[in-house]
Design a protein around this motif. Structure first.
Motif, short mmCIF file in Angstrom:
data_model
loop_
_atom_site.label_atom_id
_atom_site.label_comp_id
_atom_site.label_asym_id
_atom_site.label_seq_id
_atom_site.Cartn_x
_atom_site.Cartn_y
_atom_site.Cartn_z
N ARG A 26 0.89 -1.15 0.03
CA ARG A 26 0.12 0.03 0.09
C ARG A 26 0.88 1.42 0.11
NH1 ARG A 26 -4.20 -1.70 3.86
NH2 ARG A 26 -2.45 -1.03 5.58
N ASP A 27 1.97 1.27 0.72
CA ASP A 27 2.78 2.41 0.80
C ASP A 27 3.96 2.62 -0.10
OD1 ASP A 27 1.09 2.90 2.97
OD2 ASP A 27 2.69 3.20 4.61
N TYR A 28 4.61 1.33 -0.62
CA TYR A 28 5.88 1.57 -1.40
C TYR A 28 5.32 1.28 -2.72
CZ TYR A 28 7.51 1.20 3.33
OH TYR A 28 7.77 1.59 4.71
N ARG A 29 5.12 2.11 -3.73
CA ARG A 29 4.82 1.88 -4.88
C ARG A 29 5.93 1.28 -5.80
NH1 ARG A 29 0.09 0.72 -5.15
NH2 ARG A 29 0.34 0.40 -7.11
N GLN A 30 7.11 1.87 -5.25
CA GLN A 30 8.29 1.27 -5.90
C GLN A 30 8.56 -0.17 -6.05
OE1 GLN A 30 8.34 2.63 -2.96
NE2 GLN A 30 10.09 2.75 -2.04
N ILE A 31 7.89 -0.88 -5.18
CA ILE A 31 7.82 -2.46 -5.21
C ILE A 31 7.07 -3.01 -6.52
CG2 ILE A 31 7.51 -4.53 -4.01
CD1 ILE A 31 8.01 -3.04 -1.41
N ASN A 32 7.54 -3.51 -7.53
CA ASN A 32 6.75 -3.97 -8.59
C ASN A 32 6.34 -5.36 -8.36
OD1 ASN A 32 9.66 -2.60 -10.12
ND2 ASN A 32 7.68 -1.65 -10.49
N LYS A 33 6.95 -5.96 -7.55
CA LYS A 33 6.74 -7.35 -7.60
C LYS A 33 7.05 -7.87 -6.27
CE LYS A 33 6.00 -10.47 -10.75
NZ LYS A 33 5.49 -11.31 -11.34
N ASN A 53 -5.98 -8.23 -3.21
CA ASN A 53 -5.95 -9.03 -4.74
C ASN A 53 -4.75 -8.30 -5.36
OD1 ASN A 53 -7.38 -7.14 -5.09
ND2 ASN A 53 -8.95 -8.35 -5.96
N ASP A 54 -3.85 -7.58 -4.89
CA ASP A 54 -2.89 -6.87 -5.42
C ASP A 54 -2.06 -7.71 -6.43
OD1 ASP A 54 -0.24 -5.25 -6.07
OD2 ASP A 54 -0.96 -3.83 -4.39
N ASP A 55 -2.11 -7.25 -7.72
CA ASP A 55 -1.62 -8.17 -8.76
C ASP A 55 0.05 -8.00 -8.91
OD1 ASP A 55 -0.91 -5.67 -9.67
OD2 ASP A 55 -2.37 -6.07 -11.76
#
Lengths: 343, 343
Positions: A26-33, A53-55
């Motif tokens: 939720r907080d770290y958009r830089q995590i792609n996977k 259900n974050d893809d």
């Protein structure tokens, strides 16, 4: 960036680990996977609880878990399908950039060392824990990876700690101290006396032996010790901080006047409590392996796991490994070869 | 009772030591004689400053002082007229019942071991430091006497710590924990694994391996470790307590509201501060020598020295040595002989 989380290890298992993962996404958009490695049924059940259900999540099934009663190196050999081993495999194959685990520290160290290997010039990895003082933070290395340390390991920890302090914590010329029994050169164990002789002529800003009182009252920026002593220091500091706030709370409840005082002073107390709360630090990098591995506390809360994932993301950005290799290379270039280790 | 104070050792020398002696003589009438051992001119000058001419004082002149840079065992052999050696001599000859020193810990341990010898069944003495928790106090042994400990030394420390806990601190059946990296049996160094195997079948109330968090959050009553680790724990605890109060004070000064809160809560804070202040404890007994030796903090204030003299007086009353001898004798009677030490 891609991170592999051992979703099984730690005192509280999947519930805290998955909850922390959900907070981090939720907080770290830089995590792609984010690979969640472990028993897929349990992981899915936890994700469902959070309605997540974050893809960016990919579950990697693993059938085994390293127990706290397992022996580190044999656990890696015997339990080939353990969550920590599978998480390290993802980094080894280049599918993930970093591992985060709150499980058996020894197994995480063993799996990382066996599968990723150590960096050139490094014999044993060490855990670099960051601890707060009033005005400062310092790096404690080794905080528990290597309990049978030889002098050259501690020398390498000093260099790795200094690189971390410079490149991540932005200290220009970090002071390095060696944990011993007194600040005089002649004091210490055979191990520390040997390390002292190596550190003194090195290019590091070595201030000599330090005692516990130099940790917080007159702090140095890199504290070097073997993994047994480092782990004792780390756990003692955590324990005493928690205990003192608990104690203060009870004392503040004894009279109405004290209660009022505690209420007015709550922000002062809160500032210190937050700064000494290990959950805010989340995890400590295992320096010296050819990859990024973040060791989180066994008793990690979801917040601590979220912060361990933040530390992993920062470590991926910061890339200290090339600097470590370069510093160690330069040390060996300018220094006569070490005597062969005596066994 | 008669006490010999090394009036030269310690970071601040005769001024603090003599000031503490004067305070102790005022408060403790049970001290019939106090030998002040060291440079008589300096000691007399300090006594004059305090206007003290108590006839219980006897100055024993000694021309040498063990410096912090001296090596412990050779200092005792080379500096035959050092204040610490002369103080131990007084006990050896039966002129004094106990020694108190704030000087070089290693030299005090060496002088006591060489001159007084160890108790039957004890190979190496250990320092028993008493530390506070919120609800409890515990004995940490060894807090710094013996840094090259073998398994049998730690076993003996466990027995000595338990005797001290029972006879001095009045715990009925004190729990004993071994400092290690985790609470599982398989964890630890070669040393701690060996000690674990010896403690498990013993008559002691052994709870197993403990970590830093068991020191304050879920405390045991006797904490066993080698002198290097014990000294690190002791100094870290002292340092962090001092640092946290300093930090709290600064945070409380930031706003008027916080200042008011700190004022109303001052007794709550003061209670904890006093209880964690090592000056109140004064000194730690060196257990296992055939005599009484109290090791005070190098940086002792006059108050700390006064309290170290109180600890000496209490130790003379309590006489734990016969109990230690008896416990160790019983252990050997009921246990197969130890394997010879491997060197």
């Amino acid at each position: 960036m891609k991170i592999a989380l051992d979703a099984m290890g730690g005192d509280f298992g999947p519930p805290n680990l998955v909850a922390g993962a959900v907070m981090a996404l939720r907080d770290y958009r830089q995590i792609n996977k984010l690979f969640l490695v472990g028993d897929s049924a349990q992981i899915e059940a936890e994700l469902k609880k959070h309605g997540c259900n974050d893809d960016r999540i990919e579950i990697t099934h693993a059938t085994q878990v390293v127990d706290m009663s397992d022996r580190a190196w044999s656990a890696v050999r015997r339990k080939k399908d353990s969550s920590v081993s599978r998480a390290v495999d993802l980094v080894k194959r280049g599918q993930a950039d970093a591992i985060v685990t709150a499980g058996h520290t020894g197994a995480a160290v063993a799996a990382s060392t066996i599968k990723l290997r150590t960096l050139p010039g490094i014999d044993r990895p060490g855990i670099a824990a960051v601890l707060p003082t009033e005005t400062n933070v310092f790096v404690l290395i080794d905080a528990g990876a290597n309990i049978d340390a030889r002098p050259e390991h501690l020398l390498q920890y000093a260099f790795m700690g200094a690189v971390y302090s410079r490149h991540v914590l932005h200290y220009k010329n970090p002071t390095v101290g060696l944990v011993s029994l007194g600040d005089e050169d002649v004091k210490g164990t055979e191990l520390t006396k040997e390390v002292f002789k190596m550190l003194k002529p090195s290019s590091l800003n070595f201030v000599g032996n330090i005692e516990g009182r130099h940790l917080f009252e007159d702090p140095v920026e890199v504290v070097v010790c073997d993994g047994f002593v480092g782990n004792v220091i780390l756990k003692t500091c955590e324990s005493i901080a928690v205990a003192m706030f608990q104690w203060l709370k009870h004392e503040l409840m004894r009279t109405t006047m004290r209660k009022a005082g505690g209420f007015l002073a709550r922000n002062a107390i809160g500032t210190i409590k937050d700064k000494t709360n290990y959950e805010e630090y989340g995890g400590s990098p295992l320096l010296g392996v050819n990859g990024i591995c973040i060791i989180a506390h066994g008793a990690s809360t979801p917040l601590a796991i979220k912060n361990a994932l933040r530390v992993a993301a920062e470590s991926i950005e910061q890339q200290v490994n090339p600097h470590i290799v370069e510093e160690i290379r330069r040390y060996h270039e300018t220094t006569a070869p070490l005597e062969p280790a005596r066994h």
